[in-house]
Motif scaffolding. Sequence first.
Motif, PDB file in Angstrom:
ATOM      1  N   ASP A  61      62.926  66.228  48.057  1.00  0.00           N
ATOM      2  CA  ASP A  61      61.613  65.507  47.742  1.00  0.00           C
ATOM      3  C   ASP A  61      60.799  65.037  48.952  1.00  0.00           C
ATOM      4  O   ASP A  61      61.570  64.793  49.991  1.00  0.00           O
ATOM      5  CB  ASP A  61      61.908  64.417  46.814  1.00  0.00           C
ATOM      6  N   HIS A 102      68.445  62.988  41.048  1.00  0.00           N
ATOM      7  CA  HIS A 102      69.325  62.850  42.279  1.00  0.00           C
ATOM      8  C   HIS A 102      70.403  62.330  41.981  1.00  0.00           C
ATOM      9  O   HIS A 102      71.638  62.758  42.258  1.00  0.00           O
ATOM     10  CB  HIS A 102      68.618  62.392  43.380  1.00  0.00           C
ATOM     11  N   ARG A 141      62.400  58.366  35.565  1.00  0.00           N
ATOM     12  CA  ARG A 141      61.766  58.737  36.618  1.00  0.00           C
ATOM     13  C   ARG A 141      62.429  60.174  37.019  1.00  0.00           C
ATOM     14  O   ARG A 141      63.504  60.193  37.168  1.00  0.00           O
ATOM     15  CB  ARG A 141      61.702  58.022  37.915  1.00  0.00           C
ATOM     16  N   GLU A 151      71.103  53.885  41.926  1.00  0.00           N
ATOM     17  CA  GLU A 151      70.079  54.326  42.715  1.00  0.00           C
ATOM     18  C   GLU A 151      69.352  53.022  43.273  1.00  0.00           C
ATOM     19  O   GLU A 151      69.587  51.888  42.899  1.00  0.00           O
ATOM     20  CB  GLU A 151      68.768  54.807  41.995  1.00  0.00           C
ATOM     21  N   SER A 200      68.520  62.164  48.980  1.00  0.00           N
ATOM     22  CA  SER A 200      68.384  63.642  48.461  1.00  0.00           C
ATOM     23  C   SER A 200      67.530  64.152  49.821  1.00  0.00           C
ATOM     24  O   SER A 200      66.682  63.444  50.708  1.00  0.00           O
ATOM     25  CB  SER A 200      67.365  63.354  47.385  1.00  0.00           C
ATOM     26  N   ARG A 251      62.883  60.837  40.052  1.00  0.00           N
ATOM     27  CA  ARG A 251      63.566  61.021  41.166  1.00  0.00           C
ATOM     28  C   ARG A 251      65.047  60.656  40.960  1.00  0.00           C
ATOM     29  O   ARG A 251      65.900  60.705  41.742  1.00  0.00           O
ATOM     30  CB  ARG A 251      63.075  59.731  41.989  1.00  0.00           C
ATOM     31  N   TYR A 269      59.686  62.343  49.049  1.00  0.00           N
ATOM     32  CA  TYR A 269      59.914  60.860  49.360  1.00  0.00           C
ATOM     33  C   TYR A 269      61.363  60.837  48.855  1.00  0.00           C
ATOM     34  O   TYR A 269      61.730  60.590  47.471  1.00  0.00           O
ATOM     35  CB  TYR A 269      59.147  60.023  48.081  1.00  0.00           C
ATOM     36  N   THR A 292      65.300  60.173  47.723  1.00  0.00           N
ATOM     37  CA  THR A 292      65.838  59.118  46.908  1.00  0.00           C
ATOM     38  C   THR A 292      67.112  58.847  47.539  1.00  0.00           C
ATOM     39  O   THR A 292      67.991  59.766  47.874  1.00  0.00           O
ATOM     40  CB  THR A 292      65.899  59.776  45.285  1.00  0.00           C
TER      41      THR A 292
END
Length: 263
Positions: free
Chosen positions: A248, A75, A70, A220, A245, A72, A250, A252
């Motif tokens: 983004d 990060h 992914r 994560e 993060s 995400r 959304y 992370t």
Amino acid sequence: MDAVVTRLRAAGCVFAEEEAQLLLAQASDPAELGSMVDRRVAGEPLELVLGWAEFAGLRIGVAPGVFVPRRRTEHLVQVARALLAPDEVVVDLCCGAGAVGAALADGLAGRLELHASDVDPVATDCARRNLAGLIAERKAFVYTGDLDMPLPERLAGRVSVLTANVPYVPTAEIEYLPSEAREYEPLVALDGGSDGLDVLRRVAACAPRWLRPGGHVLIEISDRQEGAAVEAFRDAGLEAAVHESDEDEYPTYVLVGRRTGSA
């Protein structure tokens, strides 16, 4: 182009134009293009149809039955890079197709010693292909086995950074994942147990054995798991902090643990 876009849009692909361009560029002839479009229309993830996923500026090869990296998780790579100096030892547990290790190696121009493991042999086959250049230079090693079990004993107390993109979806929430994940990716890469933290706790427990003093473990997590995840790290004797993060829509969340002591 128009015919492909029409089929993809009818199948519910939100970014039909972009996907059509990628499929057209990848296909070697009309027959292969038709097969690829059929697979995508049937719901197969675009990355598996193409045979690669974009991650941290790299094309990571993927195959059916492998967890798709992914964006995400980039990060986690960014946080890990900030902790690494050249020629240090890195361990990547739950490595999947090897995306995190490949990105870390790319950021350090291959100047690291990377050890990656995954319980799924389909994943480690992909990881070996993605890390083939580093493996040939004896800078990367890929193992098939449960978490740290296959790691060589010589790494104990020498690892500067240990990354683990563990499954962290609670079992009861698996059914709510997009069908692309539920139907095409291995359950072992998604299901994190009752609260999503079963594998995280196991990584936290084993990490101090491998980390050098001052070394770090990165995992994560979701924002809802922050408190319990931090507690798991502290129970394992690790200092813990969460890096969020800020780029983004959304965010992370990456939990970073540090083995106490000077490097």
